[in-house]
Enzyme design. Sequence first.
Site, PDB file in Angstrom:
ATOM      1  N   HIS A  62      -4.760  17.932 -24.600  1.00 43.54           N
ATOM      2  CA  HIS A  62      -5.298  17.001 -23.615  1.00 43.54           C
ATOM      3  C   HIS A  62      -5.963  17.792 -22.503  1.00 43.54           C
ATOM      4  O   HIS A  62      -5.407  18.753 -21.979  1.00 43.54           O
ATOM      5  CB  HIS A  62      -4.171  16.126 -23.063  1.00 43.54           C
ATOM      6  CG  HIS A  62      -4.571  15.373 -21.844  1.00 43.54           C
ATOM      7  ND1 HIS A  62      -5.517  14.377 -21.872  1.00 43.54           N
ATOM      8  CD2 HIS A  62      -4.181  15.482 -20.555  1.00 43.54           C
ATOM      9  CE1 HIS A  62      -5.684  13.917 -20.638  1.00 43.54           C
ATOM     10  NE2 HIS A  62      -4.897  14.563 -19.831  1.00 43.54           N
ATOM     11  N   ILE A 108      -1.128   9.569 -23.150  1.00 44.51           N
ATOM     12  CA  ILE A 108      -1.241  11.009 -22.930  1.00 44.51           C
ATOM     13  C   ILE A 108       0.126  11.661 -22.742  1.00 44.51           C
ATOM     14  O   ILE A 108       0.242  12.886 -22.763  1.00 44.51           O
ATOM     15  CB  ILE A 108      -2.180  11.281 -21.732  1.00 44.51           C
ATOM     16  CG1 ILE A 108      -3.531  10.597 -21.968  1.00 44.51           C
ATOM     17  CG2 ILE A 108      -2.399  12.753 -21.496  1.00 44.51           C
ATOM     18  CD1 ILE A 108      -4.243  10.986 -23.256  1.00 44.51           C
ATOM     19  N   GLY A 109       1.146  10.873 -22.557  1.00 43.24           N
ATOM     20  CA  GLY A 109       2.480  11.476 -22.524  1.00 43.24           C
ATOM     21  C   GLY A 109       3.433  10.835 -21.557  1.00 43.24           C
ATOM     22  O   GLY A 109       4.502  10.362 -21.931  1.00 43.24           O
ATOM     23  N   ASN A 135      -6.611  23.948  -7.986  1.00 44.48           N
ATOM     24  CA  ASN A 135      -6.068  22.666  -8.432  1.00 44.48           C
ATOM     25  C   ASN A 135      -6.228  21.598  -7.347  1.00 44.48           C
ATOM     26  O   ASN A 135      -5.583  20.559  -7.372  1.00 44.48           O
ATOM     27  CB  ASN A 135      -4.590  22.862  -8.799  1.00 44.48           C
ATOM     28  CG  ASN A 135      -3.962  21.606  -9.356  1.00 44.48           C
ATOM     29  OD1 ASN A 135      -4.648  20.762  -9.917  1.00 44.48           O
ATOM     30  ND2 ASN A 135      -2.666  21.457  -9.186  1.00 44.48           N
ATOM     31  N   CYS A 184      -5.451   9.874 -18.844  1.00 41.62           N
ATOM     32  CA  CYS A 184      -4.441  10.862 -18.473  1.00 41.62           C
ATOM     33  C   CYS A 184      -3.063  10.208 -18.548  1.00 41.62           C
ATOM     34  O   CYS A 184      -2.945   9.047 -18.949  1.00 41.62           O
ATOM     35  CB  CYS A 184      -4.738  11.384 -17.069  1.00 41.62           C
ATOM     36  SG  CYS A 184      -3.843  12.898 -16.656  1.00 41.62           S
ATOM     37  N   CYS A 192      -8.293  17.277 -18.824  1.00 39.77           N
ATOM     38  CA  CYS A 192      -8.340  16.249 -17.789  1.00 39.77           C
ATOM     39  C   CYS A 192      -9.608  16.197 -16.981  1.00 39.77           C
ATOM     40  O   CYS A 192      -9.540  16.134 -15.775  1.00 39.77           O
ATOM     41  CB  CYS A 192      -7.289  16.574 -16.768  1.00 39.77           C
ATOM     42  SG  CYS A 192      -5.880  15.616 -16.797  1.00 39.77           S
ATOM     43  N   HIS A 195      -6.623   7.081 -12.566  1.00 41.63           N
ATOM     44  CA  HIS A 195      -6.548   7.525 -11.170  1.00 41.63           C
ATOM     45  C   HIS A 195      -6.809   6.392 -10.191  1.00 41.63           C
ATOM     46  O   HIS A 195      -6.583   6.538  -9.004  1.00 41.63           O
ATOM     47  CB  HIS A 195      -7.530   8.670 -10.919  1.00 41.63           C
ATOM     48  CG  HIS A 195      -7.145   9.922 -11.641  1.00 41.63           C
ATOM     49  ND1 HIS A 195      -5.999  10.616 -11.343  1.00 41.63           N
ATOM     50  CD2 HIS A 195      -7.727  10.582 -12.659  1.00 41.63           C
ATOM     51  CE1 HIS A 195      -5.899  11.666 -12.152  1.00 41.63           C
ATOM     52  NE2 HIS A 195      -6.934  11.660 -12.956  1.00 41.63           N
ATOM     53  N   TRP A 214      -1.041  26.071 -12.592  1.00 44.67           N
ATOM     54  CA  TRP A 214      -0.299  25.208 -11.671  1.00 44.67           C
ATOM     55  C   TRP A 214       0.995  25.842 -11.198  1.00 44.67           C
ATOM     56  O   TRP A 214       1.877  25.195 -10.659  1.00 44.67           O
ATOM     57  CB  TRP A 214      -0.086  23.823 -12.301  1.00 44.67           C
ATOM     58  CG  TRP A 214      -1.408  23.125 -12.514  1.00 44.67           C
ATOM     59  CD1 TRP A 214      -2.635  23.550 -12.063  1.00 44.67           C
ATOM     60  CD2 TRP A 214      -1.657  21.916 -13.229  1.00 44.67           C
ATOM     61  NE1 TRP A 214      -3.618  22.673 -12.454  1.00 44.67           N
ATOM     62  CE2 TRP A 214      -3.050  21.659 -13.175  1.00 44.67           C
ATOM     63  CE3 TRP A 214      -0.831  21.016 -13.923  1.00 44.67           C
ATOM     64  CZ2 TRP A 214      -3.631  20.543 -13.774  1.00 44.67           C
ATOM     65  CZ3 TRP A 214      -1.406  19.908 -14.522  1.00 44.67           C
ATOM     66  CH2 TRP A 214      -2.795  19.673 -14.441  1.00 44.67           C
TER      67      TRP A 214
HETATM   68  N1  GLN Z   1       1.300  14.895 -20.752  1.00 45.67           N
HETATM   69  C1  GLN Z   1       1.006  14.862 -19.360  1.00 45.67           C
HETATM   70  C2  GLN Z   1       1.243  13.461 -18.831  1.00 45.67           C
HETATM   71  O1  GLN Z   1       0.973  12.537 -19.506  1.00 45.67           O
HETATM   72  C3  GLN Z   1      -0.416  15.250 -19.093  1.00 45.67           C
HETATM   73  C4  GLN Z   1      -0.741  15.167 -17.635  1.00 45.67           C
HETATM   74  C5  GLN Z   1      -2.028  15.816 -17.227  1.00 45.67           C
HETATM   75  O2  GLN Z   1      -2.951  15.919 -17.964  1.00 45.67           O
HETATM   76  N2  GLN Z   1      -2.134  16.223 -16.017  1.00 45.67           N
HETATM   77  O3  GLN Z   1       1.688  13.265 -17.740  1.00 45.67           O
HETATM   78 ZN    ZN Z   2      -4.711  14.517 -17.828  1.00 41.87          ZN
END
Ligand code: GLN
Ligand code: ZN
Length: 773
Positions: free
Chosen positions: A656, A446-447, A124, A741, A658, A709, A576
């Site tokens: 999702h 994405i959340g 990671n 993300c 990444c 990012h 993770w």
């Molecule tokens: N649902 C998570 C967020 O939005 C997804 C994060 C990720 O992909 N690392 O934070």
């Molecule tokens: Zn992501």
Amino acid sequence: MSAATTQFPTATILAYPRIGRQRQLKRALEAYWAGRSSETELLEAASKLRQENLARLVELGLDASDASLADAPSFYDQVLDATVLLGAIPPRFAGRQGLDLYFALARGDEKVGPEEMTKWFDTNYHYLVPEIGPDTPLRFADDAVTRKFVQARQWGYVTRPVLVGPLTYLALAKADPATPDFDPLTRLDEAVAAYEQALASLHEAGAPWVQLDEPALTSDNLSHPRAELAKLAVGVYERLAKATNRPQILVTTPYGDASQAVGALAKTGVEAIHVDTLRGSLPKDADLSGVTLVVGAVDGRYIWRADLAALRQTLTAAQALGATKVAVATSNSLQHVPHDTALETWDDPTLNENLHAWLAFADQKVQEVVTLARGLDEGWEAIDGEVAEATRVLEQRAAAPGVVRPEVRSRTAALTDADRAREPYLEREAAQAQRLHLPPLPTTTIGSFPQTTEIRKARAANARGELSDADYQERMREEIAAVIKLQEELGLDVLVHGEAERNDMVQYFAELLDGFAATRNGWVQSYGSRCTRPSILWGDVSRPAAMTVGWSSYAQSLTDKPVKGMLTGPVTIIAWSFPRNDLPLGEIADQIGLALRDEVSDLEAAGIGAIQVDEPALRELLPLDAERHADYLDWSVGSFRLATSCVRPDTQIHTHLCYSEFGQIIDAIKGLDADVTSIEAARSKMEVVPELAEAGFDHGIGPGVWDIHAPRVPSQEELAQLIGLAADAVPVSRLWVNPDCGLKTRGYAETKASLENLVAATRQVRAERELNN
Ligand code: GLN
Ligand code: ZN
């Protein structure tokens, strides 16, 4: 090479965590980026930390004077450091120098976007992807590595500088965007020439050893297969070894199996070769005369106390291979594990006692290496006591309550294929259209929404007992209400609750599931200053109670628009966390899959119409060895389907992912059978979308249009252009618009501005293409 050669030390590690026991590097970097400290202050903080780390390693038993101390300090990333060493700066960064250049490459600045970031082997950790074209400079451009060696010597340490090797550097590079078909490895000769000069510079400064990391030799997942890289490695190391003005060379092959390459490497003239015996094996049928074999025996990836009896056997087997010397090391850099178990306490006294006995973080691993080296140097009887104690602890662990729970084992044993299957996609698509009434090109996120200082403060106060649980919950509900209101104002179509209540997308679940233990200080660098705190998965997993239903149904009660339920998938929870090492990952994944399945059912029953199960780590855990891919994809996809197949056809399952390089896992992405898949795509300018379409992926797809990012707000035009590119490649009826993300690391100002532009760009494309609502 000079006549005065120092023998390779019997005990060493491949590298030590560089973030600091108190995350000093993180703080120093963030203060500098925020303009709260000067360059001098940053340099001083970094050098103080490095000095402390070296002192600590000596305290733990490594020798200060024989090149045992692998030294790999970095402000951000070891691959970026190699880019700077080679002066391989992409043209768009012209005009920048020093730290401005370094951090522009890493994070972008007002004028340019950063280099792409991607995951380092199956970890990671993220590295910055070099961009190499036919004309990219490749020369010995920066002697920081030599200056650091000299500085450490002034402090009293003879270190072993660590560099990413030339082959791995180019194997990890991508083509300069101006020449997309260019193969960076065709520049290998020039890179090797630059390394020759770097090695000469180190030699002149008196370095007895240098470490060149060549993990590419363990991976089938790069642009060239392992066997081909192994052939190139021979040429590289013959040439480097031939140079006379150089330190002795240790080539390392962490993370996987390079045992096939070792025999040929041993003939190149390098003095020492490291193999990872945890993910790989000892070389077979190799003539090792003349080289030191450095056995990567102590696990540098995970955090379990070593089975010293087993490692003693590995080392004994290594001693029979005919190498000039056998040394012991970690399997890989310790940058993937936290500093020290002594920094932890767990509230439950039994768990506290158990975990202190069962675990080994970086410092404990250094001691294990030192112990094994004593066995090598003095004879195995010398460590009989330590070996017996390690065996006793392993036996105690296997029998401890919670490690094996019959009710969990019988549930996984009873699973059948029917538990992993949904109705056909077309049937689901029609049912969901009826239920959700979404416009064309639905917009979503994405959340997570920004984790503000107030949210963190409230959580910290709650943890300290200064804010009651009820008050904390109330604070989080206010936050959720604000996030829902904001999304309605912005005009997004499928809303999220924002994940304010989550400290982390894995740890949050680890704290609510049985079988996990969180840590307080177990920080591990993810990229740059970003650290994560993986939880320890020590026992059988189950869900004692609903975990997210209250938050999601509260959010849904505030709006007529659909709110996505938000869960983290089994593979990502494993990737993770620090998973247990006494059960196959596939079985652990099914235990987690079943716990999530119960949550998915509860969300559906509570009226949630769309549920996202994030699997951003699906590619990360892909074994480096191609022969193990099929088995991995089978269990990883199976556990996702186990978690999500219990719902009605009109409940929409999202996932999702990444990253944008999914070549080897495209079948797995299809296999997940999610209704909607969001995937990173902004930095690669949507190139994933046609690739996915060509590979026959035909469910809903949300390629990220905003690269979250980088700290910059994308313009409406830029976003509309990206949406347009995607809309040209797949049927618009299945296209979604979303960021790359989650937004937890962003601030509110940029989040609002970017999402406003995202919605406006979507409306623009809907109008331009006359997509009716
Ligand atoms: N649902 C998570 C967020 O939005 C997804 C994060 C990720 O992909 N690392 O934070
Ligand atoms: Zn992501």
